[in-house]
Design a protein around this motif. Structure first.
Motif, PDB file in Angstrom:
ATOM      1  N   SER A  14       0.826  -1.207   0.000  1.00  0.00           N
ATOM      2  CA  SER A  14       0.000   0.000   0.000  1.00  0.00           C
ATOM      3  C   SER A  14       0.861   1.257   0.000  1.00  0.00           C
ATOM      4  O   SER A  14       0.564   2.234  -0.689  1.00  0.00           O
ATOM      5  CB  SER A  14      -0.932   0.009   1.209  1.00  0.00           C
ATOM      6  OG  SER A  14      -1.873  -1.036   1.131  1.00  0.00           O
TER       7      SER A  14
ATOM      8  N   ARG B 221     -10.604   1.693  -5.042  1.00  0.00           N
ATOM      9  CA  ARG B 221     -10.703   1.330  -3.628  1.00  0.00           C
ATOM     10  C   ARG B 221     -11.041   2.521  -2.742  1.00  0.00           C
ATOM     11  O   ARG B 221     -11.576   2.347  -1.643  1.00  0.00           O
ATOM     12  CB  ARG B 221      -9.387   0.703  -3.162  1.00  0.00           C
ATOM     13  CG  ARG B 221      -9.137  -0.693  -3.706  1.00  0.00           C
ATOM     14  CD  ARG B 221      -7.739  -1.164  -3.364  1.00  0.00           C
ATOM     15  NE  ARG B 221      -7.451  -1.037  -1.939  1.00  0.00           N
ATOM     16  CZ  ARG B 221      -6.232  -1.050  -1.426  1.00  0.00           C
ATOM     17  NH1 ARG B 221      -5.177  -1.150  -2.223  1.00  0.00           N
ATOM     18  NH2 ARG B 221      -6.050  -0.961  -0.125  1.00  0.00           N
ATOM     19  N   THR B 222     -10.751   3.728  -3.193  1.00  0.00           N
ATOM     20  CA  THR B 222     -11.004   4.913  -2.363  1.00  0.00           C
ATOM     21  C   THR B 222     -12.350   5.569  -2.665  1.00  0.00           C
ATOM     22  O   THR B 222     -12.589   6.705  -2.244  1.00  0.00           O
ATOM     23  CB  THR B 222      -9.874   5.956  -2.558  1.00  0.00           C
ATOM     24  OG1 THR B 222      -9.687   6.212  -3.960  1.00  0.00           O
ATOM     25  CG2 THR B 222      -8.568   5.457  -1.960  1.00  0.00           C
ATOM     26  N   ARG B 223     -13.226   4.855  -3.351  1.00  0.00           N
ATOM     27  CA  ARG B 223     -14.547   5.413  -3.659  1.00  0.00           C
ATOM     28  C   ARG B 223     -15.267   5.855  -2.388  1.00  0.00           C
ATOM     29  O   ARG B 223     -15.759   6.989  -2.295  1.00  0.00           O
ATOM     30  CB  ARG B 223     -15.394   4.381  -4.402  1.00  0.00           C
ATOM     31  CG  ARG B 223     -16.774   4.890  -4.813  1.00  0.00           C
ATOM     32  CD  ARG B 223     -17.745   3.761  -5.115  1.00  0.00           C
ATOM     33  NE  ARG B 223     -18.131   3.039  -3.912  1.00  0.00           N
ATOM     34  CZ  ARG B 223     -19.134   2.144  -3.861  1.00  0.00           C
ATOM     35  NH1 ARG B 223     -19.815   1.861  -4.967  1.00  0.00           N
ATOM     36  NH2 ARG B 223     -19.437   1.532  -2.732  1.00  0.00           N
TER      37      ARG B 223
ATOM     38  N   ALA C  82      -4.879  10.899   0.267  1.00  0.00           N
ATOM     39  CA  ALA C  82      -5.367  11.124   1.615  1.00  0.00           C
ATOM     40  C   ALA C  82      -5.554  12.617   1.865  1.00  0.00           C
ATOM     41  O   ALA C  82      -5.044  13.459   1.131  1.00  0.00           O
ATOM     42  CB  ALA C  82      -4.385  10.538   2.629  1.00  0.00           C
TER      43      ALA C  82
ATOM     44  N   LEU D 137      -6.158   1.881  -6.800  1.00  0.00           N
ATOM     45  CA  LEU D 137      -6.285   2.751  -5.634  1.00  0.00           C
ATOM     46  C   LEU D 137      -7.484   3.677  -5.770  1.00  0.00           C
ATOM     47  O   LEU D 137      -8.233   3.896  -4.816  1.00  0.00           O
ATOM     48  CB  LEU D 137      -5.000   3.563  -5.462  1.00  0.00           C
ATOM     49  CG  LEU D 137      -4.914   4.484  -4.253  1.00  0.00           C
ATOM     50  CD1 LEU D 137      -5.017   3.690  -2.960  1.00  0.00           C
ATOM     51  CD2 LEU D 137      -3.603   5.270  -4.286  1.00  0.00           C
TER      52      LEU D 137
ATOM     53  N   ALA E  10      -7.925   9.885  -4.978  1.00  0.00           N
ATOM     54  CA  ALA E  10      -7.173   8.717  -4.524  1.00  0.00           C
ATOM     55  C   ALA E  10      -6.157   9.073  -3.457  1.00  0.00           C
ATOM     56  O   ALA E  10      -5.469   8.190  -2.954  1.00  0.00           O
ATOM     57  CB  ALA E  10      -6.467   8.060  -5.711  1.00  0.00           C
TER      58      ALA E  10
ATOM     59  N   PHE F  11     -14.043   6.377   0.612  1.00  0.00           N
ATOM     60  CA  PHE F  11     -13.277   7.429   1.285  1.00  0.00           C
ATOM     61  C   PHE F  11     -13.600   8.797   0.692  1.00  0.00           C
ATOM     62  O   PHE F  11     -13.782   9.779   1.418  1.00  0.00           O
ATOM     63  CB  PHE F  11     -11.787   7.139   1.166  1.00  0.00           C
ATOM     64  CG  PHE F  11     -10.904   8.303   1.517  1.00  0.00           C
ATOM     65  CD1 PHE F  11     -10.667   8.641   2.837  1.00  0.00           C
ATOM     66  CD2 PHE F  11     -10.318   9.079   0.515  1.00  0.00           C
ATOM     67  CE1 PHE F  11      -9.863   9.730   3.162  1.00  0.00           C
ATOM     68  CE2 PHE F  11      -9.511  10.160   0.834  1.00  0.00           C
ATOM     69  CZ  PHE F  11      -9.289  10.487   2.164  1.00  0.00           C
TER      70      PHE F  11
END
Length: 272
Positions: A130, A169-171, A250, A166, A248, A173
């Motif tokens: 990651s 996967r961050t949908r 943070a 990534l 994507a 978030f």
């Protein structure tokens, strides 16, 4: 348990490609402005060097990294800019040398990490795979800023598959940082890779779907291009809303870039 080797290999290749863009730049070119307001090419590379150095600390010295987190909490809006500003003030040769040393040290640290290890970060802890994926995403995105500043068009490669994964996967978030509830149902994502292959995610019969070029999806989720300028298609209200807020990376929502042809007054500057 994901083997980090493939993404580490791709991270090295992505870094080498960006290195090739900046290695022979003149001192004046290092001061060229990039699409990120206030950031020159030197700031972009210094930021990558700063983040690699932080990543090495997270992997090899948790106490030292905890001190860095405390600094970030004390100045949440400034620590990224301050790190880039400090690095950009060095001579270009030193900025480049620092970035090379840091990314090599991170490669060594992640390749030597025990299987299954997780490392602290400014957000949730990360595995070696990651962390390497996040570094590849940032290297690619900031490399796009450098390429834009130089007027260079980069040929996309299938290394962006890590960024695509990534971004998918961050949908949830992305919804959370906008104060929105995450969609209950999975979406179907079908993207055309640079090689011509089709990358798919989610159930085939999903009511909401996103289709288009993988490159455009990466530009969207890293906020390096406005949705209006990309050939992405959303089917269903959930997918349509997602493409407006996707990210994507943070942290809080980025402002993104205005549509091509729009003046800076038409929108905020791009995220860093």
């Amino acid at each position: 348990m994901a083997d980090p080797t493939p993404v580490l290999d791709d991270l090295r290749a992505e870094s080498d490609e960006l290195d090739g863009l900046v290695a022979e730049l003149t001192p004046r070119q290092w001061t060229l402005p990039t699409p990120a307001p206030g950031w020159t090419i030197a700031h972009q590379i210094a930021h990558l060097a700063w983040t690699d150095r932080s990543s090495v600390l997270a992997v090899t010295d948790r106490d030292a990294f905890a001190c860095e987190v405390e600094k970030a909490l004390a100045a949440p809006g400034d620590f990224v800019d301050e790190g880039a500003e400090e690095g950009a003030g060095k001579p270009p040769g030193q900025v480049l040398a620092d970035w090379r040393a840091g990314r090599d040290a991170l490669q060594d640290a992640l390749r030597a990490a025990p299987a299954g290890a997780r490392f602290p970060w400014y957000g949730p802890p990360m595995s070696a795979a990651s962390m390497a994926t996040a570094r590849l995403m940032e290297t690619w995105a900031h490399g796009q800023d450098v390429a834009d500043a130089l007027g260079v068009t980069r040929a996309p490669t299938d290394r962006i598959r890590h960024i695509v994964r990534l971004g998918v996967r961050t949908r949830d978030f992305a919804h959370g940082v906008h104060g929105l509830p995450a969609p209950f149902e999975e979406f179907r994502v079908e993207l055309r890779a640079p090689s011509g292959e089709t990358w798919t995610y989610g159930p085939e019969d999903a009511a909401d779907r996103v289709t288009g070029p993988a490159l455009d999806f990466c530009l969207l989720v890293t906020q390096r291009a406005h949705r209006a300028d990309l050939a992405l298609r959303a089917e269903g209200p959930g997918a349509d809303r997602w493409l407006d807020i996707a990210q994507a990376f943070a942290g809080p929502p980025g402002a993104g870039r205005p549509p091509e042809g729009a003046g800076r007054d038409a929108g905020e500057g791009p995220t860093r």
